[in-house]
Design a protein around this motif. Structure first.
Motif, mmCIF file in Angstrom:
data_model
loop_
_atom_site.group_PDB
_atom_site.id
_atom_site.type_symbol
_atom_site.label_atom_id
_atom_site.label_comp_id
_atom_site.label_asym_id
_atom_site.label_seq_id
_atom_site.Cartn_x
_atom_site.Cartn_y
_atom_site.Cartn_z
ATOM 1 N N TYR A 185 29.120 53.378 5.950
ATOM 2 C CA TYR A 185 29.495 52.570 7.111
ATOM 3 C C TYR A 185 28.365 52.487 8.138
ATOM 4 O O TYR A 185 28.603 52.158 9.296
ATOM 5 C CB TYR A 185 30.742 53.165 7.777
ATOM 6 C CG TYR A 185 31.861 53.457 6.811
ATOM 7 C CD1 TYR A 185 32.695 52.433 6.350
ATOM 8 C CD2 TYR A 185 32.080 54.748 6.343
ATOM 9 C CE1 TYR A 185 33.714 52.700 5.453
ATOM 10 C CE2 TYR A 185 33.103 55.020 5.448
ATOM 11 C CZ TYR A 185 33.917 53.995 5.007
ATOM 12 O OH TYR A 185 34.922 54.261 4.124
ATOM 13 N N ALA A 186 27.129 52.790 7.705
ATOM 14 C CA ALA A 186 26.017 52.844 8.650
ATOM 15 C C ALA A 186 25.751 51.483 9.294
ATOM 16 O O ALA A 186 25.390 51.411 10.474
ATOM 17 C CB ALA A 186 24.764 53.349 7.950
ATOM 18 N N GLU A 187 25.916 50.383 8.547
ATOM 19 C CA GLU A 187 25.660 49.061 9.111
ATOM 20 C C GLU A 187 26.795 48.609 10.022
ATOM 21 O O GLU A 187 26.553 48.022 11.079
ATOM 22 C CB GLU A 187 25.462 48.054 7.987
ATOM 23 C CG GLU A 187 24.239 48.330 7.110
ATOM 24 C CD GLU A 187 24.046 47.259 6.053
ATOM 25 O OE1 GLU A 187 24.740 46.225 6.132
ATOM 26 O OE2 GLU A 187 23.230 47.458 5.153
ATOM 27 N N ARG A 188 28.009 48.902 9.634
ATOM 28 C CA ARG A 188 29.156 48.451 10.431
ATOM 29 C C ARG A 188 29.392 49.344 11.639
ATOM 30 O O ARG A 188 29.751 48.847 12.711
ATOM 31 C CB ARG A 188 30.403 48.425 9.533
ATOM 32 C CG ARG A 188 31.672 48.021 10.254
ATOM 33 C CD ARG A 188 32.857 48.076 9.310
ATOM 34 N NE ARG A 188 34.115 47.819 9.996
ATOM 35 C CZ ARG A 188 35.308 47.948 9.432
ATOM 36 N NH1 ARG A 188 35.403 48.288 8.146
ATOM 37 N NH2 ARG A 188 36.403 47.713 10.125
ATOM 38 N N ALA A 189 29.210 50.644 11.458
ATOM 39 C CA ALA A 189 29.458 51.608 12.533
ATOM 40 C C ALA A 189 28.290 52.597 12.584
ATOM 41 O O ALA A 189 28.401 53.722 12.079
ATOM 42 C CB ALA A 189 30.786 52.338 12.312
ATOM 43 N N PRO A 190 27.159 52.216 13.133
ATOM 44 C CA PRO A 190 25.982 53.096 13.114
ATOM 45 C C PRO A 190 26.184 54.403 13.845
ATOM 46 O O PRO A 190 25.514 55.388 13.534
ATOM 47 C CB PRO A 190 24.895 52.242 13.777
ATOM 48 C CG PRO A 190 25.629 51.199 14.568
ATOM 49 C CD PRO A 190 26.889 50.939 13.812
ATOM 50 N N TRP A 191 27.086 54.449 14.816
ATOM 51 C CA TRP A 191 27.315 55.702 15.537
ATOM 52 C C TRP A 191 27.893 56.790 14.641
ATOM 53 O O TRP A 191 27.704 57.968 14.910
ATOM 54 C CB TRP A 191 28.276 55.443 16.705
ATOM 55 C CG TRP A 191 29.601 54.873 16.287
ATOM 56 C CD1 TRP A 191 30.698 55.556 15.841
ATOM 57 C CD2 TRP A 191 29.950 53.494 16.236
ATOM 58 N NE1 TRP A 191 31.712 54.692 15.511
ATOM 59 C CE2 TRP A 191 31.289 53.422 15.756
ATOM 60 C CE3 TRP A 191 29.285 52.315 16.549
ATOM 61 C CZ2 TRP A 191 31.948 52.208 15.594
ATOM 62 C CZ3 TRP A 191 29.958 51.122 16.399
ATOM 63 C CH2 TRP A 191 31.265 51.062 15.920
ATOM 64 N N ALA A 192 28.569 56.396 13.568
ATOM 65 C CA ALA A 192 29.143 57.393 12.672
ATOM 66 C C ALA A 192 28.072 58.216 11.981
ATOM 67 O O ALA A 192 28.328 59.353 11.571
ATOM 68 C CB ALA A 192 30.036 56.711 11.629
ATOM 69 N N VAL A 193 26.875 57.652 11.841
ATOM 70 C CA VAL A 193 25.744 58.378 11.265
ATOM 71 C C VAL A 193 24.787 58.853 12.347
ATOM 72 O O VAL A 193 24.174 59.917 12.223
ATOM 73 C CB VAL A 193 25.010 57.478 10.245
ATOM 74 C CG1 VAL A 193 23.761 58.173 9.715
ATOM 75 C CG2 VAL A 193 25.929 57.126 9.081
ATOM 76 N N LEU A 194 24.671 58.077 13.414
ATOM 77 C CA LEU A 194 23.695 58.383 14.452
ATOM 78 C C LEU A 194 23.985 59.711 15.138
ATOM 79 O O LEU A 194 23.071 60.525 15.338
ATOM 80 C CB LEU A 194 23.666 57.247 15.478
ATOM 81 C CG LEU A 194 22.733 57.438 16.676
ATOM 82 C CD1 LEU A 194 21.294 57.557 16.210
ATOM 83 C CD2 LEU A 194 22.898 56.290 17.664
ATOM 84 N N PHE A 195 25.234 59.970 15.509
ATOM 85 C CA PHE A 195 25.525 61.186 16.272
ATOM 86 C C PHE A 195 25.413 62.463 15.424
ATOM 87 O O PHE A 195 24.846 63.456 15.896
ATOM 88 C CB PHE A 195 26.911 61.077 16.917
ATOM 89 C CG PHE A 195 26.931 60.172 18.120
ATOM 90 C CD1 PHE A 195 26.311 60.547 19.299
ATOM 91 C CD2 PHE A 195 27.546 58.932 18.071
ATOM 92 C CE1 PHE A 195 26.308 59.707 20.407
ATOM 93 C CE2 PHE A 195 27.556 58.088 19.162
ATOM 94 C CZ PHE A 195 26.939 58.476 20.345
ATOM 95 N N PRO A 196 25.912 62.497 14.184
ATOM 96 C CA PRO A 196 25.626 63.689 13.364
ATOM 97 C C PRO A 196 24.133 63.880 13.115
ATOM 98 O O PRO A 196 23.635 65.020 13.140
ATOM 99 C CB PRO A 196 26.383 63.411 12.064
ATOM 100 C CG PRO A 196 27.475 62.476 12.446
ATOM 101 C CD PRO A 196 26.888 61.619 13.520
#
Length: 617
Positions: free
Chosen positions: A533-544
């Motif tokens: 989901y990195a393209e649709r929801a980048p915060w899901a990868v960015l914060f970890p």
């Protein structure tokens, strides 16, 4: 030495040959699932597979047949595909070696960029008093390779269309995976080289060259040459790691490499392919270790023999305590704010929501609060990573003092990727919460042991150690008061640099089913689960990833505070066992205790001739 190395290789290959029986699973059932997952596992089908593969003969006979075929150049055929093993392993090894060469080139450029400030200051004689380097490389050290590979493939390869993202068809396909592998490795090598440069620029030849006006570029090149022998053992380990440990990058970019082939064979229990691929990795590790030792002897061999080196590890200036406190405070704040939240609470109406007052880090694909999952995952991830790093540091430091014992062991262990080590540990002890910790500890000590052995070998060839020994000091005294105080600080800094990588390896093994399972909030699991989901929801990868980068920055800056303490001039008696000497004035310190000569003092000159290899301007 050769007998010990052969015994270790045989033990590793035999252990892999026994993996299906150690894992308490039916190899015929695993092979059937790998060949055709939809086919029913009837007793007749399983019996036919066992008869065709000779599984009823037992593991020892299977191992004997494989070894016999290996002597004739025929390691057999794959249990899954039915094709010859040797051509497939050779082709995969060729792809991995090409990828490794590209990654090493990227790592060299990255290491040069990390060390550029120290080289520029040291060549002009202004490195004295410089504190530990900044934490700019910490982000690269801490970022997981699979995350870098995913971002490069999706952004550079797919969205921008600049470089191909999938496949292995030519030089253009090497760029992105080489960047994904080489950037973190180059950051680690650069930090280790940056740690040695101040000692090289403080040696008499460098001071004399600067005083005579030698070109700064020539001085910098010789300083790098002086430091490289201490890094060569770890460079050899990087060669093996970039070949057999690049499983995630090979999977993302669809590269038919040896690491991917070995992992697939391990999961399918395809013994002929698994054993042959592992043997190829062991031979590559032995060759890389031998080349590293030969290169080190060519670079500083005469100085090692004559005991004419100066110690590169000198008392450093006080460390900057503000940065570790800042990064540690930020990490503690993230953990503190997220602990009261529930990391397992589902809210299907809040799936993949962006950061808000209710969810400061946003939510994941199941509507779970990411701040809560990052905070709770920090407790298990960081606690286990610290325990594994401490165990690896203790093991590596002790075995590094015994190079004849640990040298072949390091070459053998370094050939085993953490994933394969996890499968072996799970096969022996079963899958459980401590399986990843044991598996990573089994392989994490090898780089630290290689680093310790290299530093000890150079420290024992220093002039101040020869002088102290000439005064009658015994081996135990030299080890306690001279060798260990100079060697342990850089090894501890090295262990701290590898702390984020240890945390990632633990989480990656848990994601493969060898430890903690979803919905556990381990950081590696968070990255792997949210990667699609990195393209649709980048915060899901960015914060970890930001939390992991914060851990890397904390580890790098804290590593800079581990310095060799300054020695004070003391009116002390001679070393235990030292010969009696004439009285000296009160307050004076013998040259052997100072570890310095007149040429070592700031402003002092040595012979008017330039150091060997340094050209006058």
């Amino acid at each position: 030495m050769l007998l010990w190395r052969t015994a270790l290789t045989a033990a590793l290959v035999c252990g892999i040959g026994l993996l299906p029986w150690l894992s308490r699973t039916d190899p015929a059932l695993t092979v059937l699932r790998a060949r055709s997952a939809d086919r029913d596992a009837t007793p007749e089908t399983l019996r036919a597979i066992r008869d065709r593969l000779g599984l009823d003969d037992g593991p020892l006979r299977l191992l004997g047949r494989w070894l016999g075929g290996l002597l004739t150049g025929d390691p057999g055929t794959s249990w899954v595909s039915g094709s010859a093993v040797l051509p497939a392993v050779v082709q995969a090894l060729g792809a991995s070696l090409l990828l490794m060469a590209g990654a090493l080139a990227v790592a060299a450029v990255t290491a040069a960029a990390v060390c550029a400030p120290a080289l520029r200051l040291g060549a002009r004689g202004r490195l004295a008093g410089r504190g530990p380097g900044g934490s700019g490389a910490a982000v690269l050290v801490a970022l997981p390779e699979f995350l870098v590979a995913s971002v490069l493939a999706s952004v550079v390869g797919v969205q921008w269309g600049v470089l191909p993202a999938l496949g292995w068809y030519g030089p253009q396909w090497m760029v992105l995976p080489s960047l994904a592998l080489g950037l973190p490795a180059g950051a680690v090598l650069g930090r280790m080289l940056d740690d040695l440069l101040p000692g090289a620029f403080a040696e008499p030849w460098a001071r004399a060259a600067a005083a005579r006006g030698i070109a700064p570029g020539s001085v910098a090149r010789q300083a790098v040459r002086r430091c490289v022998p201490g890094l060569l053992p770890n460079l050899g380990l990087f060669v093996v790691g970039l070949t057999g440990g690049a499983v995630a990058v090979e999977q993302i970019f669809d590269i038919p490499g040896l690491g991917r082939l070995t992992l697939q064979a391990a999961l399918a229990q395809d013994l002929p392919v698994l054993q042959t691929g592992t043997l190829a990795l062991v031979l590559l590790a032995a060759a890389a270790g031998a080349l590293a030792r030969v290169a080190a002897r060519l670079l500083i061999g005469p100085a090692l023999r004559d005991g004419a080196l100066h110690s590169l590890h000198r008392p450093g200036p006080p460390a900057r305590r503000a940065l570790p406190l800042l990064y540690g405070g930020l990490l503690a704040a993230v953990v503190g704010f997220g602990l009261p939240r529930d990391p397992l609470a589902l809210d299907t109406l809040a799936r993949l929501q962006g950061p808000s007052a209710a969810h400061p880090f946003g939510t994941d694909a199941l509507g779970r609060d990411l701040l809560a999952r990052v905070s709770h995952g920090a407790l298990t991830t960081l606690g286990t990573a610290l325990a594994v790093s401490a165990a690896a540091l203790a093991t590596g430091a002790v075995l590094g003092l015994l190079p004849r014992l640990s040298g072949p062991l390091v070459d053998t262990v370094s050939a085993v990727p953490p994933v394969l080590a996890g499968l072996l540990v799970a096969g022996v002890a079963g899958s459980g919460p401590w399986t990843p910790a044991v598996a990573v500890t089994v392989v994490a000590w090898a780089p630290l042991a290689a680093h310790t052995s290299s530093l000890v070998r150079q420290e024992r060839a220093t002039t101040h150690l020869a002088a102290t020994r000439a005064l009658g000091a015994g081996d135990w005294y030299l080890l306690r008061h001279e060798v260990l105080p100079a060697v342990l600080p850089p090894v501890v800094r090295h262990a701290l640099l590898r702390l984020p990588g240890v945390a990632l390896s633990l989480a990656a093994l848990g994601f493969l089913g060898l430890g903690a399972q979803p919905p556990s909030p381990d950081w590696g699991l968070l990255l792997a689960e949210n990667q699609p989901y990195a393209e649709r929801a980048p915060w899901a990868v960015l914060f970890p990833a930001a939390a992991l980068a914060l851990l890397g920055a904390l580890a790098v800056t804290a590593a800079g505070g581990v310095r060799l303490p300054r020695r004070r001039s003391r009116d002390t008696a001679p070393a235990p066992g030292a010969a009696a000497s004439a009285p000296r004035p009160r307050g004076s310190v013998p040259a052997a205790r100072r570890g310095a000569t007149a040429a070592d003092r700031p402003g002092a000159l040595v012979s008017g001739r330039a150091a060997p290899g340094v050209e006058e301007r």
